[in-house]
Design a protein around this motif. Structure first.
Motif, mmCIF file in Angstrom:
data_model
loop_
_atom_site.group_PDB
_atom_site.id
_atom_site.type_symbol
_atom_site.label_atom_id
_atom_site.label_comp_id
_atom_site.label_asym_id
_atom_site.label_seq_id
_atom_site.Cartn_x
_atom_site.Cartn_y
_atom_site.Cartn_z
ATOM 1 N N TYR A 108 34.118 34.680 36.471
ATOM 2 C CA TYR A 108 34.838 34.788 35.506
ATOM 3 C C TYR A 108 35.465 35.011 36.890
ATOM 4 O O TYR A 108 36.348 33.615 36.646
ATOM 5 C CB TYR A 108 34.699 36.576 35.207
ATOM 6 C CG TYR A 108 35.701 36.729 34.939
ATOM 7 C CD1 TYR A 108 37.381 35.856 33.465
ATOM 8 C CD2 TYR A 108 37.196 37.452 35.064
ATOM 9 C CE1 TYR A 108 38.042 35.823 32.916
ATOM 10 C CE2 TYR A 108 38.517 37.617 34.449
ATOM 11 C CZ TYR A 108 38.871 37.128 33.775
ATOM 12 O OH TYR A 108 40.146 37.724 32.991
ATOM 13 N N SER A 111 36.728 31.095 38.244
ATOM 14 C CA SER A 111 36.970 30.582 37.051
ATOM 15 C C SER A 111 38.424 30.556 36.588
ATOM 16 O O SER A 111 39.252 29.689 36.570
ATOM 17 C CB SER A 111 35.919 30.734 36.234
ATOM 18 O OG SER A 111 36.874 29.557 34.743
ATOM 19 N N LYS A 112 38.677 31.733 36.853
ATOM 20 C CA LYS A 112 39.505 32.577 36.137
ATOM 21 C C LYS A 112 41.153 32.828 37.243
ATOM 22 O O LYS A 112 42.386 33.268 37.209
ATOM 23 C CB LYS A 112 40.060 33.579 34.751
ATOM 24 C CG LYS A 112 38.469 32.813 33.152
ATOM 25 C CD LYS A 112 39.333 31.793 33.131
ATOM 26 C CE LYS A 112 38.945 31.383 31.596
ATOM 27 N NZ LYS A 112 38.757 30.223 31.146
ATOM 28 N N ARG A 114 42.966 33.550 41.026
ATOM 29 C CA ARG A 114 43.687 32.016 41.790
ATOM 30 C C ARG A 114 43.037 33.608 43.297
ATOM 31 O O ARG A 114 43.767 34.388 43.664
ATOM 32 C CB ARG A 114 44.689 31.693 41.903
ATOM 33 C CG ARG A 114 44.780 30.674 40.249
ATOM 34 C CD ARG A 114 46.658 30.437 40.782
ATOM 35 N NE ARG A 114 46.419 29.862 39.692
ATOM 36 C CZ ARG A 114 47.795 29.303 39.282
ATOM 37 N NH1 ARG A 114 48.609 29.806 40.209
ATOM 38 N NH2 ARG A 114 47.678 28.522 37.678
ATOM 39 N N ASP A 182 35.184 28.065 32.484
ATOM 40 C CA ASP A 182 36.011 26.608 32.353
ATOM 41 C C ASP A 182 36.429 26.071 30.916
ATOM 42 O O ASP A 182 36.807 25.685 31.050
ATOM 43 C CB ASP A 182 35.032 25.532 33.238
ATOM 44 C CG ASP A 182 35.575 26.723 34.870
ATOM 45 O OD1 ASP A 182 36.555 27.221 35.062
ATOM 46 O OD2 ASP A 182 34.561 25.544 36.243
ATOM 47 N N ASP A 185 38.850 28.144 26.071
ATOM 48 C CA ASP A 185 40.490 27.806 25.814
ATOM 49 C C ASP A 185 41.441 28.877 26.903
ATOM 50 O O ASP A 185 41.497 29.549 26.998
ATOM 51 C CB ASP A 185 41.328 27.916 24.684
ATOM 52 C CG ASP A 185 42.727 27.260 24.553
ATOM 53 O OD1 ASP A 185 43.314 26.777 24.822
ATOM 54 O OD2 ASP A 185 43.079 27.385 22.952
ATOM 55 N N PRO A 186 42.321 27.764 27.825
ATOM 56 C CA PRO A 186 42.993 28.828 28.539
ATOM 57 C C PRO A 186 44.186 29.257 27.559
ATOM 58 O O PRO A 186 44.665 29.938 28.348
ATOM 59 C CB PRO A 186 43.313 27.617 29.988
ATOM 60 C CG PRO A 186 42.746 26.713 29.418
ATOM 61 C CD PRO A 186 42.335 26.539 28.051
ATOM 62 N N ASP A 189 43.605 33.538 28.162
ATOM 63 C CA ASP A 189 44.098 33.917 29.095
ATOM 64 C C ASP A 189 45.358 34.537 28.962
ATOM 65 O O ASP A 189 46.211 36.022 29.486
ATOM 66 C CB ASP A 189 44.435 33.101 30.842
ATOM 67 C CG ASP A 189 43.006 33.920 31.457
ATOM 68 O OD1 ASP A 189 42.843 35.319 31.014
ATOM 69 O OD2 ASP A 189 42.392 33.026 32.379
ATOM 70 N N LYS A 190 45.780 33.399 28.701
ATOM 71 C CA LYS A 190 47.892 33.141 28.726
ATOM 72 C C LYS A 190 48.332 35.067 27.370
ATOM 73 O O LYS A 190 49.011 35.837 27.689
ATOM 74 C CB LYS A 190 48.548 32.041 28.388
ATOM 75 C CG LYS A 190 48.437 31.486 29.179
ATOM 76 C CD LYS A 190 48.762 31.673 30.693
ATOM 77 C CE LYS A 190 48.235 30.608 30.965
ATOM 78 N NZ LYS A 190 49.103 30.991 32.749
#
Length: 296
Positions: A108, A111-112, A114, A182, A185-186, A189-190
């Protein structure tokens, strides 16, 4: 539209089914031979596929039950097979759970989240995984032998030492779970960030419940590998009572005499926990392989 000749279609189906049956028979033949050896009288590796005089002697001994032969001689179990089997299950479950926990959280993050040098670290993990585990047995023995002088819990002949050594198998599973994350759906997260969720809450309440199928796949793969693993376990476990079944079964094959019948029964017993874990996780495995991470 071109309509295929029914006769030609029939022969194609017949050929496909024949090939499939032959392929399944080829795969099952070694298992049937081992099963046959486990029911043969004596400890012989050669003979017919169907035993002439079937006996349960090898199964009694593998299960730890004394066996009385027709001539009145009582044979005692030579080795604690059921204890070895329990050791294999215990170590496999604990180590697989540890691998699953570490690889899921790491995947995780990769992948998510930075952070600097993420790609270099991922590539390094992949390169490390390419080296066979057998190359590390000397280093592992030296390490845990030294740790044993400090605390016996992490020394040679300790199950916890073997579990810790097995945790190094997380590298490949990190890549597997990361690929699953990955594909999600991003926007999830948002949406979680807009609702005020922290990265841990997003992982715990959003991504983790959706990842159960791939987690089941990773757990089953790790469990199968650990239950059947031999090189590391053979180096770290020396006492007979501490051995796993993969290591202990080797005791049947010593130079003076090869106990093929007893070995065959123990080998079949080693496949029972793998089969049960696979059956329990089957519905998750099917959904993990057939469905996408995001449902439209």
């Amino acid at each position: 539209m071109i309509v295929e000749n029914p006769r030609a279609l029939f022969f194609k189906k017949l050929a496909a089914h024949t090939f499939l049956i032959a392929f399944i028979a080829l795969i099952l033949f070694p298992f049937l031979m081992v099963l046959s050896i486990s029911f043969r009288e004596g400890n012989f590796s050669t003979g017919s596929l169907w035993p002439e005089r079937p006996t349960l002697e090898h199964w009694y001994l593998a299960l730890g039950i004394p066996y009385e032969r027709p001539n009145g001689v009582i044979v005692q179990p030579p080795f604690p097979v059921m204890l070895w089997l329990w050791n294999s299950i215990k170590i496999g479950v604990i180590a697989s759970a540890g691998i699953l926990m570490l690889s899921t959280t790491a995947a995780y993050a990769f992948s998510k989240l930075r952070f600097r040098h993420k790609g270099i670290v991922l590539d390094s993990l992949l390169i490390i995984q390419m080296f066979p585990a057998a190359l590390t047995v000397i280093a592992l023995y030296t390490l845990f032998d030294a740790l044993g002088s400090i605390t016996p819990l992490l020394g040679v002949d300790s199950h916890w030492a073997l579990v810790i050594a097995y945790l190094s198998a997380i590298t490949l599973h990190i890549w597997t779970i990361k690929g699953y994350f990955d594909s999600m759906d991003p926007a999830l997260d948002k949406a979680a960030q807009i609702d005020g969720a922290t990265p841990w809450q997003t992982f715990r309440f959003v991504f983790l419940p959706m990842s159960i199928p791939i987690l089941a796949v990773v757990f089953v793969l790790a469990f199968i590998f650990l239950v059947t693993e031999y090189p590391i376990a053979a180096v770290l476990l020396r006492e007979q009572g501490q051995m796993t079944l993969a290591v202990g079964a080797r005791q049947y094959l010593y130079e003076q005499r090869y106990l093929w019948g007893d070995f065959a029964a123990a080998a079949i017993l080693s496949g029972i926990p793998i089969t049960l874990v696979f059956l329990l996780a089957q519905r998750y495995l099917v959904s993990g392989l057939s469905e996408g991470a995001v449902k439209g």
